[in-house]
Write an enzyme that holds these catalytic residues in place. Structure first.
Site, PDB file in Angstrom:
ATOM      1  CB  SER A 142      -0.894   0.084   1.223  1.00 12.51           C
ATOM      2  OG  SER A 142      -1.605   1.159   1.301  1.00 12.51           O
ATOM      3  CE1 TYR A 167      -4.366  -1.873   4.606  1.00  9.62           C
ATOM      4  CE2 TYR A 167      -3.751   0.337   3.904  1.00  9.62           C
ATOM      5  CZ  TYR A 167      -4.172  -0.877   3.488  1.00  9.62           C
ATOM      6  OH  TYR A 167      -4.220  -1.375   2.222  1.00  9.62           O
TER       7      TYR A 167
END
Length: 335
Positions: A142, A167
């Site tokens: 990501s 995350y």
């Protein structure tokens, strides 16, 4: 090829599986179909792949009615025993891991979900590849791992040791784990740092869906940091094209690789909103708010690695992509 695609009830996983099936690959898709967002959208995606919702049961394969080479299994990648059995039985040629607990903001509320799916689950993927001699693994990383880095565009050579959400920390952990398995066991691992992906069948927690729902229902959209934000918005078809190029060409020499995958052209948030307004034929009411914790002001992907090594070329304009998205949205939600 026989390919395991995890997360096929999810946004990117669904589109990737569909494209692979359309060109003739055999695809085993798995997803735990959790309720992080509306499961009806997930079942809607699976229906497009020919998977009958009524036949779905935990850990039981369902054959597609549309694609002879597709089977779907409701399975959680954090389930060690079931994952071991799946890998042993199916003998995949390649694995693309897109299953993960997504969302930066939700990771502030429920961090344990991210460890279970993104760390434990990814460990099971790596072990499945090691134990069954699978040398071709690609997986979702990501852009969030760039954290508060100021220098742009973001390059894969940049320092990324200061994530600002759990995350992002799990995604950085995935890259470190993949490096270890490439080094120790000769597995070709390719991490793709996704930038802001949008398009038909997108996630309801992402800006395009949130904005469109608000605009069509006469509610104000929430514009963070007073609108002074930009994102490397990337249309789903361009993302899938990059994923397939990576699956088809596993690294033979440098086994561990990381690439940014984005549009290579950041778009101001207000410009994106204007494209959406044009597409919907309606002006948005706007509520201007400060920056949210865990969020970043801008993202900008340097995708030169994918361009040089795979001929990657994102070519969908923002207005074209937004038009395709809004057309799908109004049809799916009957608005």
């Amino acid at each position: 090829m026989k390919i395991l695609v995890t997360g096929t009830a999810g946004f990117i996983g669904f589109h990737l599986a569909k494209k692979l099936l359309e060109r003739g690959d055999e695809v085993i898709g798995i997803d735990n179909i959790n309720d992080y967002y509306d499961v009806n959208l997930k079942y809607g995606r699976l229906k497009e792949l020919g998977i009958d919702q009524k036949k779905i049961a935990k850990n039981k394969p369902v054959s597609s009615t549309l694609f002879p080479k597709h089977r779907f299994i409701q399975m959680d990648i954090s389930d060690k025993e079931e994952m071991e059995a799946l890998f042993k039985k199916e003998k995949f040629d390649a694995v693309c891991n897109l299953a993960a607990q997504a969302g930066v903001r939700y990771s502030l509320e429920n961090p344990h979900a991210y460890i279970e799916s993104n760390i434990v689950g990814f460990m099971n993927i790596l072990e499945g590849c090691r134990q069954n001699d699978i040398k071709n693994l690609s997986y979702a990383s990501s852009s969030s791992i760039y954290g508060l880095n100021k220098k742009q565009p973001f390059k894969t050579s940049d320092q990324v040791d200061r994530p600002i959400s759990i995350y992002a920390a799990t995604k950085k952990s995935n890259e470190l784990m993949a490096h270890t398995y490439s080094h120790l066991y000769g597995i070709s691992t390719t991490g793709l740092r996704f930038f802001t992906v949008y398009g038909p069948w997108g996630r309801p927690d992402m800006a395009p869906m949130l904005f469109t729902d608000a605009i069509l229902n006469n509610r104000a959209i929430k514009v963070f940091n007073q609108g002074d934000m930009s994102r490397d918005f990337t249309y789903i078809d361009d993302i899938v094209d990059g994923c397939i190029k990576v699956i088809d060409n596993p690294n033979k020499e440098e086994l561990y690789q990381i690439y940014n995958i984005g549009n290579n052209a950041p778009v101001q948030l207000m410009d994106f909103i204007q494209a959406l307004e044009r597409s919907l034929g309606k002006e948005a009411k706007k509520e201007y708010l400060p920056m949210q914790p865990g969020d970043v002001k801008s993202t900008y992907a340097d995708v030169s690695g994918l361009i040089d090594n795979f001929g990657y070329k994102p070519n969908t304009s923002i207005q074209e992509g937004v038009d395709q998205f809004s057309k799908w949205y109004k049809a799916f939600y009957k608005q």
